[in-house]
Design an enzyme around this catalytic site. Structure first.
Site, PDB file in Angstrom:
ATOM      1  N   CYS A 114       0.810  -1.225   0.000  1.00 13.17           N
ATOM      2  CA  CYS A 114       0.000   0.000   0.000  1.00 13.17           C
ATOM      3  C   CYS A 114       0.840   1.269   0.000  1.00 13.17           C
ATOM      4  O   CYS A 114       0.337   2.352  -0.321  1.00 13.17           O
ATOM      5  CB  CYS A 114      -0.963  -0.013   1.179  1.00 13.17           C
ATOM      6  SG  CYS A 114      -2.195  -1.317   1.038  1.00 13.17           S
ATOM      7  N   HIS A 251      -3.041   7.630   1.927  1.00 15.35           N
ATOM      8  CA  HIS A 251      -3.462   6.317   1.442  1.00 15.35           C
ATOM      9  C   HIS A 251      -4.848   6.033   2.009  1.00 15.35           C
ATOM     10  O   HIS A 251      -5.102   6.257   3.195  1.00 15.35           O
ATOM     11  CB  HIS A 251      -2.459   5.252   1.894  1.00 15.35           C
ATOM     12  CG  HIS A 251      -2.968   3.857   1.681  1.00 15.35           C
ATOM     13  ND1 HIS A 251      -3.485   3.430   0.478  1.00 15.35           N
ATOM     14  CD2 HIS A 251      -3.061   2.799   2.540  1.00 15.35           C
ATOM     15  CE1 HIS A 251      -3.863   2.171   0.595  1.00 15.35           C
ATOM     16  NE2 HIS A 251      -3.625   1.768   1.831  1.00 15.35           N
ATOM     17  N   ASN A 281     -10.022   0.274  -0.343  1.00 14.32           N
ATOM     18  CA  ASN A 281      -8.554   0.340  -0.311  1.00 14.32           C
ATOM     19  C   ASN A 281      -8.025  -0.264  -1.617  1.00 14.32           C
ATOM     20  O   ASN A 281      -8.107  -1.468  -1.819  1.00 14.32           O
ATOM     21  CB  ASN A 281      -8.042  -0.434   0.909  1.00 14.32           C
ATOM     22  CG  ASN A 281      -6.522  -0.419   1.029  1.00 14.32           C
ATOM     23  OD1 ASN A 281      -5.815  -0.025   0.099  1.00 14.32           O
ATOM     24  ND2 ASN A 281      -6.018  -0.868   2.163  1.00 14.32           N
TER      25      ASN A 281
HETATM   26  C1  LIG Z   1     -10.299  -4.688   9.746  1.00 17.98           C
HETATM   27  C2  LIG Z   1     -10.936  -3.739  10.743  1.00 17.98           C
HETATM   28  C3  LIG Z   1     -11.952  -2.844  10.038  1.00 17.98           C
HETATM   29  C4  LIG Z   1     -11.668  -4.568  11.781  1.00 17.98           C
HETATM   30  O1  LIG Z   1     -12.252  -3.724  12.747  1.00 17.98           O
HETATM   31  P1  LIG Z   1     -12.006  -4.020  14.284  1.00 17.98           P
HETATM   32  O2  LIG Z   1     -12.814  -3.025  15.010  1.00 17.98           O
HETATM   33  O3  LIG Z   1     -10.536  -4.061  14.532  1.00 17.98           O
HETATM   34  O4  LIG Z   1     -12.671  -5.425  14.419  1.00 17.98           O
HETATM   35  P2  LIG Z   1     -12.036  -6.791  14.946  1.00 17.98           P
HETATM   36  O5  LIG Z   1     -11.114  -7.367  13.907  1.00 17.98           O
HETATM   37  O6  LIG Z   1     -11.502  -6.569  16.311  1.00 17.98           O
HETATM   38  O7  LIG Z   1     -13.317  -7.647  14.992  1.00 17.98           O
HETATM   39  C5  LIG Z   1     -14.446  -7.292  15.814  1.00 17.98           C
HETATM   40  C6  LIG Z   1     -15.571  -8.241  15.485  1.00 17.98           C
HETATM   41  O8  LIG Z   1     -16.088  -7.939  14.188  1.00 17.98           O
HETATM   42  C7  LIG Z   1     -16.104  -9.129  13.395  1.00 17.98           C
HETATM   43  N1  LIG Z   1     -15.919  -8.802  11.996  1.00 17.98           N
HETATM   44  C8  LIG Z   1     -14.751  -8.773  11.288  1.00 17.98           C
HETATM   45  N2  LIG Z   1     -15.017  -8.422  10.032  1.00 17.98           N
HETATM   46  C9  LIG Z   1     -16.360  -8.214   9.944  1.00 17.98           C
HETATM   47  C10 LIG Z   1     -17.219  -7.833   8.898  1.00 17.98           C
HETATM   48  N3  LIG Z   1     -16.776  -7.569   7.652  1.00 17.98           N
HETATM   49  N4  LIG Z   1     -18.539  -7.712   9.162  1.00 17.98           N
HETATM   50  C11 LIG Z   1     -19.024  -7.961  10.390  1.00 17.98           C
HETATM   51  N5  LIG Z   1     -18.253  -8.328  11.421  1.00 17.98           N
HETATM   52  C12 LIG Z   1     -16.943  -8.453  11.206  1.00 17.98           C
HETATM   53  C13 LIG Z   1     -15.002  -9.979  13.974  1.00 17.98           C
HETATM   54  O9  LIG Z   1     -15.189 -11.337  13.648  1.00 17.98           O
HETATM   55  C14 LIG Z   1     -15.121  -9.694  15.428  1.00 17.98           C
HETATM   56  O10 LIG Z   1     -16.171 -10.482  15.950  1.00 17.98           O
HETATM   57  P3  LIG Z   1     -16.046 -11.168  17.398  1.00 17.98           P
HETATM   58  O11 LIG Z   1     -15.881 -10.012  18.345  1.00 17.98           O
HETATM   59  O12 LIG Z   1     -17.319 -11.908  17.501  1.00 17.98           O
HETATM   60  O13 LIG Z   1     -14.829 -12.031  17.294  1.00 17.98           O
HETATM   61  C15 LIG Z   1      -9.908  -2.857  11.460  1.00 17.98           C
HETATM   62  O14 LIG Z   1      -9.107  -3.652  12.316  1.00 17.98           O
HETATM   63  C16 LIG Z   1      -9.017  -2.160  10.495  1.00 17.98           C
HETATM   64  O15 LIG Z   1      -9.469  -1.311   9.748  1.00 17.98           O
HETATM   65  N6  LIG Z   1      -7.694  -2.445  10.520  1.00 17.98           N
HETATM   66  C17 LIG Z   1      -6.764  -1.862   9.626  1.00 17.98           C
HETATM   67  C18 LIG Z   1      -6.863  -2.574   8.338  1.00 17.98           C
HETATM   68  C19 LIG Z   1      -6.198  -1.869   7.219  1.00 17.98           C
HETATM   69  O16 LIG Z   1      -6.430  -0.695   7.021  1.00 17.98           O
HETATM   70  N7  LIG Z   1      -5.392  -2.590   6.463  1.00 17.98           N
HETATM   71  C20 LIG Z   1      -4.775  -2.124   5.312  1.00 17.98           C
HETATM   72  C21 LIG Z   1      -3.567  -1.347   5.667  1.00 17.98           C
HETATM   73  S1  LIG Z   1      -2.809  -0.825   4.194  1.00 17.98           S
END
Ligand SMILES: CC(C)(COP(=O)(O)OP(=O)(O)OC[C@H]1O[C@@H](n2cnc3c(N)ncnc32)[C@H](O)[C@@H]1OP(=O)(O)O)[C@@H](O)C(=O)NCCC(=O)NCCS
Length: 324
Positions: A114, A251, A281
């Site tokens: 990215c 980004h 993204n």
């Molecule tokens: C991926 C992201 C949106 C997840 O959000 P989060 O608040 O961290 O959520 P978590 O991963 O802790 O998961 C929380 C819950 O949501 C659930 N969940 C994950 N993806 C889901 C989706 N698409 N829809 C619904 N629920 C979802 C998980 O299973 C988890 O459930 P649980 O509590 O029953 O286990 C967040 O971590 C994020 O944006 N991270 C950075 C990712 C990124 O930008 N990457 C690219 C960098 S270049």
């Protein structure tokens, strides 16, 4: 006098097909509400069958050349940032070079996930400033839809396909902070974080393409600190501050990361260019896609000071400041 890499034009291309959150919710256990609240993403574009990264890149490059009012023959360097090349080799940049009818100069791919566009911009800028090349196409192009695990709701909702490009020209400038062109770039990487965001395949390891794997919460935890650090490096190198910046073009991974970074750096919300809602993204393509949107709608104008930043797999991260 100082040689600077001045932006002559920019352009972008998005595949026709749009995939909304509501449509995704029919495939995996998710909802529009969850995706919007956690990421700000509402839809993403998906490349058609038979539409490759090089095709997106060629379309974006043609748009950038048209914006610059240049013929493709004026280009002697192509740096293409991608993690989703058409083939393991040769470089997708060479397919783009051929597609544009160019057979002089050099074309190569650059892999920084990215952060790819910022790394590619810095690379081209260094080549132009040494006098090795005169005009460069810097492209970010991706078909991440091809490396997603469409059964993994934690990742498949986040990414999309697209391409963006800028044309840079080496020009003599007075050597002051009022110069047009790239004023500073800062690149960083730290391989200790490899397992937090990677693809579980490759020619040397599995002989497969593999799928994107991510510990989302871990990536989130590191992102804001890394982004703000490398922007502070850019401010220190130039003597500029958040107040001097006209446009912040980050980004586009996640609206919450962008908002938190802008807040920490005291960058006013109205200066932030946001496209993650419409594009998702698009990895290395996200910054030139966002630049293109903000130039087309009249926000970014000649003479404006533009701050770029990116962070991604590796981890890699970087910043750039340029005067448009
Ligand atoms: C991926 C992201 C949106 C997840 O959000 P989060 O608040 O961290 O959520 P978590 O991963 O802790 O998961 C929380 C819950 O949501 C659930 N969940 C994950 N993806 C889901 C989706 N698409 N829809 C619904 N629920 C979802 C998980 O299973 C988890 O459930 P649980 O509590 O029953 O286990 C967040 O971590 C994020 O944006 N991270 C950075 C990712 C990124 O930008 N990457 C690219 C960098 S270049």
């Amino acid at each position: 006098m100082t040689v600077r890499s001045v932006v002559l034009g920019c352009g972008s291309y998005l595949p026709r097909q749009i995939l909304t959150n509501a449509e995704l919710a029919t495939r995996v256990d998710t909802s529009d509400e969850w995706i919007v609240q956690r990421t700000g993403i509402r839809q993403r574009h998906i490349a058609a069958e038979g539409e490759f990264t090089s095709h997106l890149a060629i379309n974006a490059a043609r748009a950038a050349l048209a914006d610059a009012g240049l013929d493709a023959q004026a280009i002697d360097l192509i740096v293409l940032a991608t993690s989703t090349p058409d083939n393991t080799f040769p470089a997708t940049a060479v397919a783009v070079q051929h597609g544009l009818g160019i057979n002089h100069g050099a074309a190569f791919d650059l892999q920084a996930v990215c952060s790819g566009f910022v790394f590619a911009l810095a690379t081209a800028d260094n080549f132009l400033r040494t006098g090795a090349y005169k005009r460069a196409l810097v492209i970010g192009a991706e078909t991440f839809s091809r490396i997603l695990d469409w059964n993994d709701r934690g990742t498949c909702v986040l990414f999309g396909d697209g391409a963006g490009a800028v044309v840079l020209e080496a020009q003599d400038q007075p050597g002051k902070s009022g110069d047009r062109g790239v004023l500073t770039t800062h690149l960083r990487s730290d391989g200790r974080h490899k397992s937090k965001l990677y693809v579980d395949g490759g020619p040397s390891s599995t002989q497969t393409v593999g799928h994107l794997r991510m510990e989302g919460r871990e990536v989130f935890k590191h992102a804001v600190g890394m982004i703000t650090d490398v922007i502070v490096d850019a401010f220190n190198a130039t003597g500029l501050s958040a107040e001097d910046i006209n446009w912040f073009v980050p980004h586009q991974a996640n609206k919450r990361i962008i908002d938190a970074s802008a807040h920490k750096l005291h960058i006013a919300p109205q200066k932030v260019v946001l496209t993650v809602d419409r594009h998702g993204n698009t990895s290395a393509a996200s910054i030139p896609l966002a630049l293109s949107v903000a130039v087309r709608d009249g926000r970014i104008k000649r003479g404006d000071l533009v701050l770029l930043e990116a962070m991604g797999g590796g981890f890699t991260w970087g910043s750039a400041v340029l005067r448009w």
